[in-house]
Design a protein around this motif. Structure first.
Motif, PDB file in Angstrom:
ATOM      1  N   GLY A  96       0.853  -1.181   0.000  1.00 32.27           N
ATOM      2  CA  GLY A  96       0.000   0.000   0.000  1.00 32.27           C
ATOM      3  C   GLY A  96       0.888   1.229   0.000  1.00 32.27           C
ATOM      4  N   THR A  97       0.284   2.385  -0.149  1.00 32.66           N
ATOM      5  CA  THR A  97       1.057   3.626  -0.193  1.00 32.66           C
ATOM      6  C   THR A  97       0.670   4.532   0.964  1.00 32.66           C
ATOM      7  N   ALA A  98       1.671   4.920   1.753  1.00 35.99           N
ATOM      8  CA  ALA A  98       1.479   5.894   2.830  1.00 35.99           C
ATOM      9  C   ALA A  98       1.738   7.270   2.242  1.00 35.99           C
ATOM     10  N   ARG A  99       0.805   8.188   2.452  1.00 38.48           N
ATOM     11  CA  ARG A  99       0.892   9.538   1.883  1.00 38.48           C
ATOM     12  C   ARG A  99       0.854  10.556   3.024  1.00 38.48           C
ATOM     13  N   SER A 100       1.831  11.456   3.063  1.00 34.77           N
ATOM     14  CA  SER A 100       1.881  12.457   4.128  1.00 34.77           C
ATOM     15  C   SER A 100       0.626  13.328   4.099  1.00 34.77           C
ATOM     16  N   ASN A 101       0.286  13.886   5.257  1.00 33.30           N
ATOM     17  CA  ASN A 101      -0.882  14.755   5.378  1.00 33.30           C
ATOM     18  C   ASN A 101      -0.667  16.121   4.755  1.00 33.30           C
ATOM     19  N   ARG A 102       0.593  16.500   4.593  1.00 35.07           N
ATOM     20  CA  ARG A 102       0.923  17.826   4.086  1.00 35.07           C
ATOM     21  C   ARG A 102       2.235  17.738   3.320  1.00 35.07           C
TER      22      ARG A 102
END
Length: 141
Positions: free
Chosen positions: A119-125
């Motif tokens: 899966g891909t973890a995406r930063s909040n900002r």
């Protein structure tokens, strides 16, 4: 340089330094608030999992990259169990100095026994500078 010009130059330089310091402190406070908020939200989401077992050893974070103005990292789960499992993973983004920049929670569901799923973890900002992703916590459920 004559004295009046020297005083004006020193005064302007001092004011510019003070204003940039104030802005930097304000920016630091804003970033600190954003990190605290993201970390609290991630911890809250992890706390919602009531039947999970520690599975940090099952999970690996890959290198980070920029994508759509955010920092992302592929996270791979390998299920060592003999039945399907779902994973909830807290991914921490840190700078080279080890400072926490952001925390996100990623769910990877339906991982078959003895297989891997990514899966891909995406930063909040948007994050700047050298950044790495690490697994803060992983629960198998």
């Amino acid at each position: 340089m004559n004295r009046p010009r020297a005083r004006v130059l020193v005064t302007v330089t001092t004011l510019l330094a003070l204003s940039s310091t104030a802005c930097t402190e304000e920016d630091r406070a804003r970033v600190g608030d954003a990190v605290s908020s993201a970390t609290a939200a991630a911890a809250s989401r992890m706390g919602e999992i009531t039947d999970g077992v520690n599975a940090t050893a099952d999970v690996k974070a890959g290198p980070v990259r920029a994508e759509g103005g955010r920092t992302v990292a592929d996270v791979t789960v390998t299920n060592p169990q003999d039945r399907n499992a779902d994973y909830t993973i807290m991914v921490n983004f840190r700078n080279d100095g080890g400072d926490l920049l952001d925390s996100v929670v990623l769910n990877i569901g339906g991982v078959a026994p003895s297989t891997s799923k990514t899966g891909t973890a995406r930063s909040n900002r948007s994050l700047s500078g050298a950044t790495k992703a690490e697994i803060g916590q992983a629960l198998r459920h």
